[in-house]
Write a protein that holds these residues in place. Sequence first.
Motif, PDB file in Angstrom:
ATOM      1  N   VAL A  45       0.842  -1.201   0.000  1.00 16.33           N
ATOM      2  CA  VAL A  45       0.000   0.000   0.000  1.00 16.33           C
ATOM      3  C   VAL A  45       0.874   1.247   0.000  1.00 16.33           C
ATOM      4  CG1 VAL A  45      -1.694   1.327   1.305  1.00 16.33           C
ATOM      5  CG2 VAL A  45      -1.928  -1.168   1.128  1.00 16.33           C
ATOM      6  N   ARG A  46       1.906   1.221   0.833  1.00 18.28           N
ATOM      7  CA  ARG A  46       2.790   2.385   0.939  1.00 18.28           C
ATOM      8  C   ARG A  46       3.461   2.682  -0.408  1.00 18.28           C
ATOM      9  NH1 ARG A  46       5.572   0.501   5.046  1.00 18.28           N
ATOM     10  NH2 ARG A  46       3.797   0.902   6.421  1.00 18.28           N
ATOM     11  N   GLY A  47       3.885   1.615  -1.106  1.00 18.80           N
ATOM     12  CA  GLY A  47       4.506   1.808  -2.417  1.00 18.80           C
ATOM     13  C   GLY A  47       3.538   2.392  -3.432  1.00 18.80           C
ATOM     14  N   ALA A  48       2.282   1.930  -3.414  1.00 18.16           N
ATOM     15  CA  ALA A  48       1.271   2.455  -4.335  1.00 18.16           C
ATOM     16  C   ALA A  48       0.980   3.924  -4.047  1.00 18.16           C
ATOM     17  CB  ALA A  48       0.000   1.627  -4.237  1.00 18.16           C
ATOM     18  N   LEU A  49       0.837   4.267  -2.773  1.00 21.78           N
ATOM     19  CA  LEU A  49       0.554   5.649  -2.406  1.00 21.78           C
ATOM     20  C   LEU A  49       1.719   6.562  -2.767  1.00 21.78           C
ATOM     21  CD1 LEU A  49      -1.215   5.185   1.047  1.00 21.78           C
ATOM     22  CD2 LEU A  49      -2.270   5.671  -1.173  1.00 21.78           C
ATOM     23  N   GLN A  50       2.953   6.038  -2.666  1.00 19.05           N
ATOM     24  CA  GLN A  50       4.105   6.844  -3.034  1.00 19.05           C
ATOM     25  C   GLN A  50       4.093   7.155  -4.525  1.00 19.05           C
ATOM     26  OE1 GLN A  50       6.761   8.157  -0.876  1.00 19.05           O
ATOM     27  NE2 GLN A  50       6.703   9.371  -2.764  1.00 19.05           N
ATOM     28  N   LEU A  51       3.686   6.156  -5.339  1.00 24.77           N
ATOM     29  CA  LEU A  51       3.582   6.398  -6.774  1.00 24.77           C
ATOM     30  C   LEU A  51       2.558   7.485  -7.073  1.00 24.77           C
ATOM     31  CD1 LEU A  51       3.710   2.832  -8.404  1.00 24.77           C
ATOM     32  CD2 LEU A  51       5.368   4.688  -8.656  1.00 24.77           C
ATOM     33  N   LEU A  52       1.405   7.427  -6.406  1.00 27.02           N
ATOM     34  CA  LEU A  52       0.383   8.444  -6.624  1.00 27.02           C
ATOM     35  C   LEU A  52       0.887   9.826  -6.228  1.00 27.02           C
ATOM     36  CD1 LEU A  52      -2.864   6.659  -5.363  1.00 27.02           C
ATOM     37  CD2 LEU A  52      -2.024   6.877  -7.704  1.00 27.02           C
ATOM     38  N   GLU A  53       1.657   9.892  -5.157  1.00 31.18           N
ATOM     39  CA  GLU A  53       2.202  11.186  -4.737  1.00 31.18           C
ATOM     40  C   GLU A  53       3.260  11.670  -5.720  1.00 31.18           C
ATOM     41  OE1 GLU A  53       3.693  13.532  -0.739  1.00 31.18           O
ATOM     42  OE2 GLU A  53       3.454  11.363  -0.687  1.00 31.18           O
ATOM     43  N   ASN A  54       4.100  10.748  -6.214  1.00 34.67           N
ATOM     44  CA  ASN A  54       5.109  11.122  -7.207  1.00 34.67           C
ATOM     45  C   ASN A  54       4.466  11.726  -8.447  1.00 34.67           C
ATOM     46  OD1 ASN A  54       7.162  10.187  -5.588  1.00 34.67           O
ATOM     47  ND2 ASN A  54       7.407   8.240  -6.656  1.00 34.67           N
ATOM     48  N   GLN A  55       3.270  11.237  -8.797  1.00 32.29           N
ATOM     49  CA  GLN A  55       2.561  11.699  -9.985  1.00 32.29           C
ATOM     50  C   GLN A  55       1.732  12.942  -9.708  1.00 32.29           C
ATOM     51  OE1 GLN A  55       0.363   8.191 -10.932  1.00 32.29           O
ATOM     52  NE2 GLN A  55       2.128   7.122 -11.777  1.00 32.29           N
ATOM     53  N   GLY A  56       1.751  13.431  -8.455  1.00 32.05           N
ATOM     54  CA  GLY A  56       0.995  14.622  -8.123  1.00 32.05           C
ATOM     55  C   GLY A  56      -0.474  14.380  -7.878  1.00 32.05           C
ATOM     56  N   ARG A  57      -0.879  13.100  -7.782  1.00 34.40           N
ATOM     57  CA  ARG A  57      -2.292  12.790  -7.579  1.00 34.40           C
ATOM     58  C   ARG A  57      -2.722  12.971  -6.125  1.00 34.40           C
ATOM     59  NH1 ARG A  57      -5.135  11.253 -12.347  1.00 34.40           N
ATOM     60  NH2 ARG A  57      -6.752  11.312 -10.767  1.00 34.40           N
ATOM     61  N   THR A  58      -1.797  12.770  -5.198  1.00 34.60           N
ATOM     62  CA  THR A  58      -2.129  12.856  -3.775  1.00 34.60           C
ATOM     63  C   THR A  58      -1.051  13.637  -3.036  1.00 34.60           C
ATOM     64  OG1 THR A  58      -0.971  10.782  -3.267  1.00 34.60           O
ATOM     65  CG2 THR A  58      -3.331  10.629  -3.813  1.00 34.60           C
ATOM     66  N   ARG A  59      -1.367  14.016  -1.802  1.00 29.61           N
ATOM     67  CA  ARG A  59      -0.401  14.655  -0.910  1.00 29.61           C
ATOM     68  C   ARG A  59      -0.517  13.985   0.454  1.00 29.61           C
ATOM     69  NH1 ARG A  59       1.122  16.073  -4.985  1.00 29.61           N
ATOM     70  NH2 ARG A  59       1.458  18.150  -5.845  1.00 29.61           N
ATOM     71  N   THR A  60       0.609  13.584   1.016  1.00 29.63           N
ATOM     72  CA  THR A  60       0.608  12.961   2.328  1.00 29.63           C
ATOM     73  C   THR A  60       0.956  14.008   3.379  1.00 29.63           C
ATOM     74  OG1 THR A  60       1.236  10.807   1.431  1.00 29.63           O
ATOM     75  CG2 THR A  60       1.629  11.178   3.771  1.00 29.63           C
ATOM     76  N   ARG A  61       0.112  14.122   4.399  1.00 29.56           N
ATOM     77  CA  ARG A  61       0.361  15.025   5.516  1.00 29.56           C
ATOM     78  C   ARG A  61       0.632  14.161   6.739  1.00 29.56           C
ATOM     79  NH1 ARG A  61      -5.051  18.718   4.450  1.00 29.56           N
ATOM     80  NH2 ARG A  61      -4.513  19.346   2.321  1.00 29.56           N
TER      81      ARG A  61
END
Length: 245
Positions: free
Chosen positions: A55-71
Amino acid sequence: MSTSRGRELKPVRNLHLQLADSLRDRLRDGEWRAGDRLPTEAQLSTEYGVSRSTVRGALQLLENQGRTRTRHGLGTFVAAFGGEIKTSLQELQSMSDIIRSHGFEPQMQYHRASVRTASEEEIDRLHLAPGAEVFATERAVLADGEMVAFSYDTIQTSLLGDDFDPDAVSGSLFDLLRINGVIPTTAIAELHAVVDPTIGWGERAPDGLYLLLDQIHYTDSGVGTLASKTYFAEGRFQFSVRRVR
């Protein structure tokens, strides 16, 4: 692997990449809007039946693509998008898939497409025998009707079957390779900033700035399949690289 949404992640591809695809589909379908918080790692892990590291790897990809932001301490939130298309250089996807994942409709306009003898440069890049033939294309890449890139590509025709018809090609070159049983899994790429009035065709700025992604795609067995020089119009695509220490 099945999920509560009736999706299945196939073991032939890294699970975090498949999970990222599934989450992108859900974002595109409007399940979560800009500013919404995604389910927690634990919730996604349970829903998809995968480890939290996946899950962490998938979320990192989404953040790399600008789709999400982790706070930190708050969770992962859907990012607000402008008109640009963002992608990570680490992830190998077709341009059609990248554009579609952002909610735009991709279109490939073929300016030229023909089978011809490979040039010396193409022989060297794809490790071909002298006299080998390639399928060569010049394409404009559009997102919702707006030009985002010009691409010059070559594929060795020996990979495309005896009944290959160049006039029948209209969409993604990745799809063309896939239907012939060829799956590029790795690409070696170089990036250059380019100003060249001879790039592309039709109406365009004579002094337009492009980001050239010059790459060769390989299969798992190391076969060079597709050599491409893609000139992305400045401001239309944004590339990201995850840097770690």
